[in-house]
Scaffold this motif. Structure first.
Motif, PDB file in Angstrom:
ATOM      1  N   ASP A 279       0.838  -1.152  -0.079  1.00 11.91           N
ATOM      2  CA  ASP A 279      -0.202   0.078   0.007  1.00 11.91           C
ATOM      3  C   ASP A 279       0.743   1.324   0.008  1.00 11.91           C
ATOM      4  O   ASP A 279       1.492   1.864   1.266  1.00 11.91           O
ATOM      5  CB  ASP A 279      -0.856  -0.048   1.042  1.00 11.91           C
ATOM      6  N   ILE A 280       1.304   1.628  -1.200  1.00 15.59           N
ATOM      7  CA  ILE A 280       2.129   2.904  -1.317  1.00 15.59           C
ATOM      8  C   ILE A 280       1.629   3.949  -0.679  1.00 15.59           C
ATOM      9  O   ILE A 280       2.487   4.736  -0.150  1.00 15.59           O
ATOM     10  CB  ILE A 280       2.567   3.004  -3.003  1.00 15.59           C
ATOM     11  N   ALA A 281       0.264   4.480  -0.827  1.00 10.47           N
ATOM     12  CA  ALA A 281      -0.178   5.658  -0.347  1.00 10.47           C
ATOM     13  C   ALA A 281       0.200   5.717   1.086  1.00 10.47           C
ATOM     14  O   ALA A 281       0.364   6.591   1.797  1.00 10.47           O
ATOM     15  CB  ALA A 281      -1.636   5.796  -0.631  1.00 10.47           C
ATOM     16  N   LYS A 282      -0.146   4.417   1.859  1.00 11.56           N
ATOM     17  CA  LYS A 282      -0.015   4.239   3.280  1.00 11.56           C
ATOM     18  C   LYS A 282       1.284   4.642   3.593  1.00 11.56           C
ATOM     19  O   LYS A 282       1.719   5.232   4.611  1.00 11.56           O
ATOM     20  CB  LYS A 282      -0.338   2.840   3.668  1.00 11.56           C
ATOM     21  N   LYS A 283       2.306   3.832   2.812  1.00  9.23           N
ATOM     22  CA  LYS A 283       3.875   4.093   3.109  1.00  9.23           C
ATOM     23  C   LYS A 283       4.218   5.650   3.193  1.00  9.23           C
ATOM     24  O   LYS A 283       4.925   6.102   4.051  1.00  9.23           O
ATOM     25  CB  LYS A 283       4.662   3.312   2.460  1.00  9.23           C
ATOM     26  N   VAL A 284       3.628   6.245   1.976  1.00  2.94           N
ATOM     27  CA  VAL A 284       4.120   7.467   1.953  1.00  2.94           C
ATOM     28  C   VAL A 284       3.546   8.449   3.069  1.00  2.94           C
ATOM     29  O   VAL A 284       3.970   9.283   3.559  1.00  2.94           O
ATOM     30  CB  VAL A 284       3.543   8.088   0.442  1.00  2.94           C
ATOM     31  N   SER A 285       2.176   8.207   3.513  1.00  9.11           N
ATOM     32  CA  SER A 285       1.670   8.927   4.635  1.00  9.11           C
ATOM     33  C   SER A 285       2.382   8.844   5.875  1.00  9.11           C
ATOM     34  O   SER A 285       2.278   9.529   6.898  1.00  9.11           O
ATOM     35  CB  SER A 285       0.075   8.601   4.894  1.00  9.11           C
ATOM     36  N   GLU A 286       3.011   7.440   6.171  1.00  4.98           N
ATOM     37  CA  GLU A 286       3.625   7.401   7.307  1.00  4.98           C
ATOM     38  C   GLU A 286       5.282   7.878   7.120  1.00  4.98           C
ATOM     39  O   GLU A 286       6.089   7.287   8.016  1.00  4.98           O
ATOM     40  CB  GLU A 286       3.592   5.600   7.357  1.00  4.98           C
ATOM     41  N   ASN A 287       5.429   8.608   6.096  1.00  2.59           N
ATOM     42  CA  ASN A 287       6.962   9.024   5.860  1.00  2.59           C
ATOM     43  C   ASN A 287       7.904   8.090   5.972  1.00  2.59           C
ATOM     44  O   ASN A 287       9.162   8.154   6.123  1.00  2.59           O
ATOM     45  CB  ASN A 287       7.204  10.058   7.150  1.00  2.59           C
ATOM     46  N   ALA A 288       7.664   6.857   5.315  1.00  3.67           N
ATOM     47  CA  ALA A 288       8.481   5.996   5.197  1.00  3.67           C
ATOM     48  C   ALA A 288       9.080   5.737   3.557  1.00  3.67           C
ATOM     49  O   ALA A 288       9.959   4.896   3.649  1.00  3.67           O
ATOM     50  CB  ALA A 288       8.126   4.521   5.265  1.00  3.67           C
TER      51      ALA A 288
END
Length: 571
Positions: A279-288
């Motif tokens: 889930d790329i959107a989630k990883k981006v939102s987590e600043n990962a």
């Protein structure tokens, strides 16, 4: 691997290539020890020479883990990796290439690189080893392509040596020889030897020992496949600046600095790759995530605040790869689908990038499967595409009637999640229903293009060589191989002897008039036989987080991770 010159980087910028942190430093900030890299490649294998590896994402993920004599640069060209060794053409009656591995070269498990690796790669990719099948001999090695390798007569190698001499058949000359023994495809022979219980790989392959060859083939075909979980690290040694530390669903593919790497040490010690299934959107939102390389509009609700982002046309060819059996057995049925497919509308709504060029890559719907839009040969060789501008329901209806199948159902498969490809299938369904063609979305998270061969779908929606993510190069070897009879990448099982002969001649003759004539003949043939339907240059969204340095967009099969060992992120 040496960095490109500043002059070249500025040139890349002027050509529209996105780069990060080239001129502005971040001296007042601290370097981040780990960088997340989100790329829509499918991480399913380590061996880029197999059908699975070549059609997933090996070049985009492992080119700085498994190195070779050349790698695909950001512009699509083959670049020599002199850290690995040297390769040069030498005089001889037959085409001869002298390979010399770096004397300091050693795998991360401590075993030296050797010409044994070249012998294994050549043997597996040459098509020379076969076994009986239901319809005649079949290859023992599941090679994605034999292009170039099948033209090699022998590889002269003393087991364990750093030197190899590759001699081509007297009747063959292979112009794109720099696409051989490259990053992601030059595999560790000592691992195969141990796993297959073959003490001497070179001897077994040169003598053709039946039992030894079969055991080596069995391992080469699937022994380097990967799935999240506990990897047997002994099977995955590195020959590059990074090695695999772990691979899991939650944490992604973790690459760390290879302590045995003999070249320039990676500037960041840890890269975490998040592939297609994450889930790329989630990883981006987590600043990962610090670097993103994905298909444009493929991830909904992706917020790129704090990133320097740009959407550009890639070297990959977005296309529909069609079966040549089942509902698409009659060529008229394949032509009907091409007639109703709204190619111009698809380009306008899904393929056209902002500030699209007036000419060249990404300027219009793609009219070729094997020639880049910025090639001097492109316009003159693609006239046959004019009758397939798309959206012609009447012509599609007539073609289906001629096929004797007035109503057909077409299952289009692709790797999910992918919002843009889902929209593509929806637009195809709407445009073709009036012609009696029902289009079904058969995308799935576990989709592989082999489902086309197995008859589980009727078409694959993907980029060059059926790749879901980064694709394409200037050499076009993967593009031409994907339509060659018997090629592992020929998932639709298209076969045309004349096309094969044309591509053989293209690989051997650099006369411009001959090349134009051959490309024109090939395009006319492909538009007549319709093994695939080109749509547009696959648009890619490349983004670098704030504070990123040395990030250079790679719009090819190697993706933006082509120089990940030079990345620095400061925050």
């Amino acid at each position: 691997m040496r960095q490109p010159s500043m002059g070249r980087l500025i040139g890349a910028l002027s050509a529209g290539t996105l780069a990060a942190g080239l001129l502005v430093g971040c001296a007042s900030k601290s370097q981040v020890p780990s960088i997340g890299y989100a790329v829509d490649a499918a991480i399913t294998g380590y061996n880029g020479g197999t059908t699975l590896g070549a059609s997933s994402g090996v070049p985009a993920v492992f080119s700085r883990v498994l190195t070779g004599f050349f790698y695909t640069g950001p512009d699509g060209q083959q670049v020599a990796d002199t850290d690995v060794g040297t390769a040069k053409e030498v005089p001889g009656e037959s085409q001869t290439i002298q390979y010399r591995l770096n004397p300091d070269g050693v795998y991360s498990d401590g075993v030296k690189t050797s010409c044994d690796d070249l012998v294994l790669t050549w043997s597996a990719r040459s098509g020379r080893f076969t076994k009986p099948g239901d319809r005649g001999p079949v290859p023992q090695f599941d090679a994605a392509s034999t292009a170039g390798y099948s033209d090699i007569e022998r590889v002269e190698c003393q087991p364990g040596s750093k030197d190899a001499t590759v001699v081509f058949r007297p009747d063959r000359h292979y112009l794109p020889w720099r696409t051989l023994f490259v990053a992601g495809e030059l595999m560790p022979a000592h691992v195969a030897a141990r796993a297959a219980n073959v003490p001497n790989v070179v001897s077994a392959l040169q003598s053709g020992d039946p039992a030894g060859v079969q055991r080596l083939a069995d391992f080469w075909n699937s022994g380097w496949n990967m799935a999240p979980g506990n990897l047997d690290q002994s099977r995955f040694p590195s020959s590059g600046p990074y090695r695999i530390e772990s691979f899991s669903e939650k944490e992604g593919l973790v690459l760390v600095a290879n302590e045995h790497w003999w070249g320039n040490k990676p500037l960041t010690g840890r890269i975490v790759v998040f592939g297609k299934s994450v889930d790329i959107a989630k990883k981006v939102s987590e600043n990962a995530v610090g670097v993103i390389d994905i298909g444009a509009d493929s991830v909904p609700d992706l917020k790129l605040d704090g990133f320097s982002a740009q959407t550009v046309a890639g070297r990959g060819a977005e296309q529909l790869i069609l079966s040549t059996g089942g509902v698409f057995g009659p060529v008229q049925a394949r032509r009907a689908f091409a007639q109703c497919a709204p190619r111009q509308d698809l380009f306008d709504k899904l393929g056209r990038v902002k500030d699209a060029p007036k000419t060249g890559v990404g300027s219009a719907p793609l009219n070729s499967r094997i020639t880049q839009q910025d090639s001097l040969y492109y316009g003159a060789s693609t006239g046959a595409a004019e009758k397939y501008r798309g959206g012609d329901v009447a012509a599609a209806t007539a073609a289906l009637k001629a096929a004797g199948t007035p109503n057909i159902t077409v299952r289009v498969g692709y790797a999910k999640p992918d919002e843009r490809r889902a929209r593509t299938v929806a637009m195809l369904a709407e445009a073709c229903k009036g012609a009696g063609i029902t289009v079904i979305d058969a995308g799935a998270p576990d989709f592989t293009p082999a489902q086309l061969t197995d008859g589980k779908v009727d078409a694959v929606l993907a980029s060059t060589a059926s790749r879901p993510g980064p694709a394409g190069s200037l050499s076009a070897v993967a593009a031409t191989s994907a339509l060659r009879a018997g090629s592992g990448l020929d998932f639709g099982r298209f076969g045309n002897g004349r096309y094969d002969a044309i591509t053989d001649q293209l690989a051997a003759d650099d006369n411009s008039t001959t090349t134009l004539n051959l490309l024109t003949e090939a395009e006319n043939l492909l538009w007549a036989e319709m093994p695939s339907i080109p749509l547009f240059a696959t648009p890619r969204t490349i983004a670098f987080g704030g504070g990123m340095q040395n990030g250079i967009a790679g719009l090819t099969q190697a993706g933006t991770g082509w120089n990940m060992d030079r990345w620095v992120l400061k925050r």
